[in-house]
Design an enzyme around this catalytic site. Structure first.
Site, PDB file in Angstrom:
ATOM      1  N   HIS A 412       9.631  -7.467  -4.205  1.00  0.00           N
ATOM      2  CA  HIS A 412       8.869  -7.749  -2.994  1.00  0.00           C
ATOM      3  C   HIS A 412       9.614  -7.347  -1.718  1.00  0.00           C
ATOM      4  O   HIS A 412       9.044  -7.355  -0.630  1.00  0.00           O
ATOM      5  CB  HIS A 412       8.515  -9.239  -2.936  1.00  0.00           C
ATOM      6  CG  HIS A 412       7.186  -9.512  -2.300  1.00  0.00           C
ATOM      7  ND1 HIS A 412       6.469  -8.564  -1.605  1.00  0.00           N
ATOM      8  CD2 HIS A 412       6.421 -10.642  -2.250  1.00  0.00           C
ATOM      9  CE1 HIS A 412       5.346  -9.081  -1.157  1.00  0.00           C
ATOM     10  NE2 HIS A 412       5.292 -10.350  -1.539  1.00  0.00           N
ATOM     11  N   ASP A 416       5.052  -4.082  -1.160  1.00  0.00           N
ATOM     12  CA  ASP A 416       4.145  -5.105  -0.654  1.00  0.00           C
ATOM     13  C   ASP A 416       3.106  -5.466  -1.710  1.00  0.00           C
ATOM     14  O   ASP A 416       2.781  -4.661  -2.591  1.00  0.00           O
ATOM     15  CB  ASP A 416       3.428  -4.611   0.604  1.00  0.00           C
ATOM     16  CG  ASP A 416       4.403  -4.374   1.762  1.00  0.00           C
ATOM     17  OD1 ASP A 416       5.441  -5.063   1.796  1.00  0.00           O
ATOM     18  OD2 ASP A 416       4.115  -3.504   2.611  1.00  0.00           O
TER      19      ASP A 416
END
Length: 441
Positions: A412, A416
């Site tokens: 992450h 995204d």
């Protein structure tokens, strides 16, 4: 008589040290030239160290689980004629002989990076010699003692695999080979004699207070370190979506029925890999490695897809290199070749390293949903779950469809959530309309 010291060999380019994972001989054993003395591991590749000469084992310079530098002495042989060292040379660096009544102390586990710079010096505790084996005729279930906890029976990988397939615990099997090594004949004799081939059934409810200490070494330690690094350094986001693979399974069955001689049987994985090639072409940020210490993302043009595979020794990740350059059948053939090498323990270091994105699948045991751990330092892993036939509402009625979940994780920090969803949705669309996988732009 002379003495010959064997040093840790140069295993490969850039490798400065290796972990000792198995001794195949014991102190005092007579060995012949080219006989395998030990196995060492680096980057999940196991390498055997043969004896350069006939001789007698005098001394070990490391214990199983130790990380040994290239060039460090690991074995001392007594040989006929002249050796490569003077007899008794550097005795101050050798451990004192172990008394028969004393047991060598357990060494604490240490990460390779925590080893002192003097790791090249021999470790103080030699590997205990296995107990002498009784004659084959005496091998009866009631007379076969278990080896002491932590005492690993000596056996070749092929013998271990046969024993595992037959459900035999090698700790019960006496060995008649050199240094108590278990041979194929020993295993055959044990099974033929009615030896224990499975855990004994318990009668009634009996409390079991035993504790078995298992030293974490070799591949299992590599796996533990890799998983700990991945979970501690990568903030995972896992995205799960359902895929209708009915049409894909029909196509796969048709292609398998028409395959030519010599072509491997197609599984779902070659189709998934071809779909991933298309999807990565549109989102190249998925095919990358993140050097978080330098703050640099390395995005690769070549798609080197690791495929997690379970073996008798643990989890390994063979790598299909340049998947973008392989067609469906070539991908299937390379997958088959690598899987066989991984199971047999013959996969090379190059075949087990260098992946840029990984696929993980448990096959029919894949469950409904998983949360895959990213293969550090990659940024994405695609998880395949099992296929189930479910009733799906379609055109005003329920119809049976073959459904499968993709459970995939992403780093992450660099991927995204929206991009992760787009990536999986693209793969889903290709798998649900499998003909589009082969349409060239």
């Amino acid at each position: 008589m002379g003495e010959h010291v064997i040093k840790m060999p140069d295993i490969g380019e850039g490798v400065a040290e290796a972990e000792l994972v198995e001794w195949n001989v014991a102190i005092g054993a007579q060995v012949r030239e080219d006989e395998v003395l030990a196995s060492v591991m680096t980057d999940k590749a196991t390498v055997e160290i043969p004896s350069p000469r006939d001789g007698k084992i005098l001394w070990f310079g490391a214990d199983v689980g130790d990380t040994v530098a290239v060039g460090a002495p690991i074995i001392r042989l007594e040989v006929a004629g002249e050796g490569n060292v003077k007899p008794g040379e550097a005795l101050e660096d050798m451990p004192a002989p172990e008394k028969p009544e004393e047991k060598a102390p357990e060494k604490s586990l240490e990460k390779p990076s925590e080893k002192p710079s003097g790791a090249a010096k021999p470790a103080p505790a030699p590997t205990p010699r296995p107990k002498p084996a009784p004659a084959p005729a005496a091998i009866m279930p009631a007379a076969v003692p278990r080896r002491a906890p932590g005492e690993k029976p000596l056996a070749a990988p092929s013998v271990r695999k046969r024993a595992m397939d037959a459900g035999v615990d090698l700790r019960h099997v006496p060995g008649t080979g050199g240094a108590g090594r278990i041979t194929h004949g020993d295993l055959d004799a044990f099974i033929a004699s009615g030896g224990e081939t499975a855990a004994p059934a318990r009668t009634g409810h009996v409390a079991d207070t035993s504790v078995t200490e298992i030293k974490v070494v070799g591949l299992r330690r590599k796996i533990a370190e890799q998983m700990a690094t991945a979970k501690s350094r990568i903030p995972h986001i896992t995205y799960v979506d359902e895929v209708d693979v009915t049409a894909l399974e029909d196509l796969r069955a048709r292609l398998n029925s028409d395959r030519k001689e010599g072509q491997p049987k197609l599984t779902l994985l070659p189709f998934l890999m071809r779909a991933m090639v298309r999807a990565i072409g549109e989102q190249p940020q998925m095919n990358a490695r993140f050097d978080d210490e330098a703050g640099v993302i390395h995005r690769y043009g070549g798609m080197h897809m690791g495929v997690a595979a379970q073996t008798g020794g643990g989890l390994v990740v063979p790598v299909v290199r340049h998947a973008e350059a392989l067609g469906l059948w070539a991908t299937a053939a390379e997958l088959s070749r690598l899987a066989e090498a991984a199971r047999a323990g013959t996969a090379t270091r190059e075949e087990l390293t260098g992946s840029t994105i990984t696929i993980t699948s448990l096959g029919k045991m894949g469950g409904i949903v998983t949360t895959p751990v990213i293969n550090y330092p990659e940024v994405a892993i695609i998880g395949v779950n099992k296929i189930r036939t479910l009733p799906v509402w379609q055109d005003g009625e329920f119809v049976p469809r073959k459904m499968m979940n993709l459970s995939s994780s992403f780093d992450h920090r660099v991927i995204d959530g929206w991009d992760a969803a787009v990536f999986i949705q693209r793969i889903k669309g290709l798998l649900e309309s499998p003909a589009t996988i082969f349409i060239e732009d």
